[in-house]
Design a protein around this motif. Structure first.
Motif, short mmCIF file in Angstrom:
data_model
loop_
_atom_site.label_atom_id
_atom_site.label_comp_id
_atom_site.label_asym_id
_atom_site.label_seq_id
_atom_site.Cartn_x
_atom_site.Cartn_y
_atom_site.Cartn_z
N ARG A 1 5.25 16.92 -15.10
CA ARG A 1 6.46 17.64 -15.48
C ARG A 1 7.05 17.17 -16.81
NH1 ARG A 1 8.17 21.95 -12.18
NH2 ARG A 1 7.60 21.48 -10.06
N HIS A 2 6.43 16.18 -17.44
CA HIS A 2 6.93 15.60 -18.69
C HIS A 2 8.35 15.08 -18.51
CE1 HIS A 2 3.43 17.03 -20.75
NE2 HIS A 2 3.64 18.25 -20.27
N SER A 3 8.57 14.36 -17.41
CA SER A 3 9.87 13.79 -17.09
C SER A 3 9.74 12.28 -17.00
CB SER A 3 10.37 14.37 -15.77
OG SER A 3 11.62 13.82 -15.44
N GLY A 4 10.62 11.58 -17.68
CA GLY A 4 10.51 10.13 -17.75
C GLY A 4 11.00 9.38 -16.54
N LEU A 5 12.03 9.89 -15.86
CA LEU A 5 12.62 9.16 -14.74
C LEU A 5 11.65 8.96 -13.58
CD1 LEU A 5 15.16 7.72 -13.86
CD2 LEU A 5 15.98 9.87 -12.92
N PRO A 6 10.93 9.98 -13.11
CA PRO A 6 9.97 9.71 -12.04
C PRO A 6 8.83 8.80 -12.48
CG PRO A 6 10.18 12.08 -12.40
CD PRO A 6 11.03 11.40 -13.40
N MET A 7 8.48 8.85 -13.75
CA MET A 7 7.43 7.96 -14.24
C MET A 7 7.90 6.51 -14.21
SD MET A 7 5.81 10.20 -17.35
CE MET A 7 4.82 8.86 -17.95
N ILE A 8 9.14 6.27 -14.57
CA ILE A 8 9.69 4.92 -14.55
C ILE A 8 9.81 4.40 -13.13
CG2 ILE A 8 11.76 3.56 -15.05
CD1 ILE A 8 12.15 5.37 -17.51
N ILE A 9 10.38 5.22 -12.23
CA ILE A 9 10.52 4.79 -10.84
C ILE A 9 9.15 4.60 -10.20
CG2 ILE A 9 11.39 5.46 -8.56
CD1 ILE A 9 13.74 6.80 -9.97
N GLY A 10 8.21 5.47 -10.51
CA GLY A 10 6.86 5.33 -9.98
C GLY A 10 6.19 4.05 -10.44
N THR A 11 6.37 3.72 -11.71
CA THR A 11 5.81 2.47 -12.23
C THR A 11 6.45 1.27 -11.55
OG1 THR A 11 5.40 3.55 -14.35
CG2 THR A 11 5.39 1.14 -14.32
N LEU A 12 7.76 1.32 -11.37
CA LEU A 12 8.45 0.23 -10.68
C LEU A 12 7.95 0.09 -9.24
CD1 LEU A 12 12.12 0.67 -11.93
CD2 LEU A 12 10.53 -1.18 -12.47
N LEU A 13 7.74 1.21 -8.56
CA LEU A 13 7.25 1.15 -7.19
C LEU A 13 5.85 0.55 -7.11
CD1 LEU A 13 8.51 4.52 -5.70
CD2 LEU A 13 8.94 2.27 -4.74
N MET A 14 5.04 0.78 -8.11
CA MET A 14 3.68 0.23 -8.09
C MET A 14 3.64 -1.24 -8.46
SD MET A 14 1.26 3.25 -9.60
CE MET A 14 2.22 3.64 -11.04
N GLY B 1 11.89 -1.42 -2.09
CA GLY B 1 11.07 -0.21 -2.05
C GLY B 1 11.83 0.99 -1.50
N LEU B 2 12.59 0.77 -0.45
CA LEU B 2 13.38 1.86 0.11
C LEU B 2 14.49 2.30 -0.84
CD1 LEU B 2 13.62 0.80 3.85
CD2 LEU B 2 12.29 2.68 2.88
N LEU C 1 0.82 -1.21 0.00
CA LEU C 1 0.00 0.00 0.00
C LEU C 1 0.86 1.26 0.00
CD1 LEU C 1 -2.90 1.19 0.26
CD2 LEU C 1 -2.50 1.20 2.71
N VAL C 2 1.83 1.31 0.89
CA VAL C 2 2.67 2.51 1.02
C VAL C 2 3.49 2.74 -0.25
CG1 VAL C 2 4.66 3.47 2.24
CG2 VAL C 2 2.77 2.48 3.52
N PHE C 3 4.17 1.71 -0.73
CA PHE C 3 5.01 1.89 -1.91
C PHE C 3 4.15 2.12 -3.17
CE2 PHE C 3 8.13 -0.60 0.69
CZ PHE C 3 8.93 0.49 0.98
N GLY C 4 2.96 1.58 -3.19
CA GLY C 4 2.06 1.84 -4.30
C GLY C 4 1.60 3.29 -4.34
N ILE C 5 1.32 3.85 -3.17
CA ILE C 5 0.90 5.26 -3.10
C ILE C 5 2.06 6.18 -3.49
CG2 ILE C 5 0.21 7.09 -1.51
CD1 ILE C 5 -1.52 4.97 -0.10
N VAL C 6 3.26 5.88 -2.99
CA VAL C 6 4.43 6.68 -3.35
C VAL C 6 4.70 6.57 -4.84
CG1 VAL C 6 6.93 6.90 -3.03
CG2 VAL C 6 5.46 6.56 -1.05
N GLY C 7 4.55 5.37 -5.39
CA GLY C 7 4.75 5.17 -6.82
C GLY C 7 3.75 5.93 -7.66
N LEU C 8 2.49 5.93 -7.22
CA LEU C 8 1.47 6.68 -7.93
C LEU C 8 1.76 8.18 -7.90
CD1 LEU C 8 -1.24 6.67 -9.44
CD2 LEU C 8 -2.36 6.85 -7.22
N ALA C 9 2.19 8.68 -6.75
CA ALA C 9 2.52 10.11 -6.64
C ALA C 9 3.72 10.45 -7.53
CB ALA C 9 2.82 10.46 -5.19
#
Length: 72
Positions: free
Chosen positions: A29-42, A58-59, A13-21
């Protein structure tokens, strides 16, 4: 099929919420790196079976998101 432990569910739950954010931040922001890390976290909790390994991965991903924030 066994039910996951409460600690495992909490981590998912926690890592999924952080990944979604992170994903939404990267999309805004049209930035690929946070989108990739967010997808991995989810997604990664579905492929990791042990709770300790799930928290370590996750950490590590959250730390990567934090330390690479200047590259966004």
């Amino acid at each position: 099929m066994d039910m996951p432990s409460p600690a495992n569910l909490f981590g998912m739950l926690v890592f999924g919420i952080v990944g979604l954010a992170a994903f939404r931040y990267g999309k805004k922001r049209h930035s690929g790196l946070p989108m990739i890390i967010g997808t991995l976290l989810m997604v990664y909790p579905y492929f990791v079976s042990t709770t300790v390994l799930m928290y370590l991965v996750g950490l590590a991903l959250c730390a990567g998101l934090y330390f690479l924030r200047d590259r966004f």
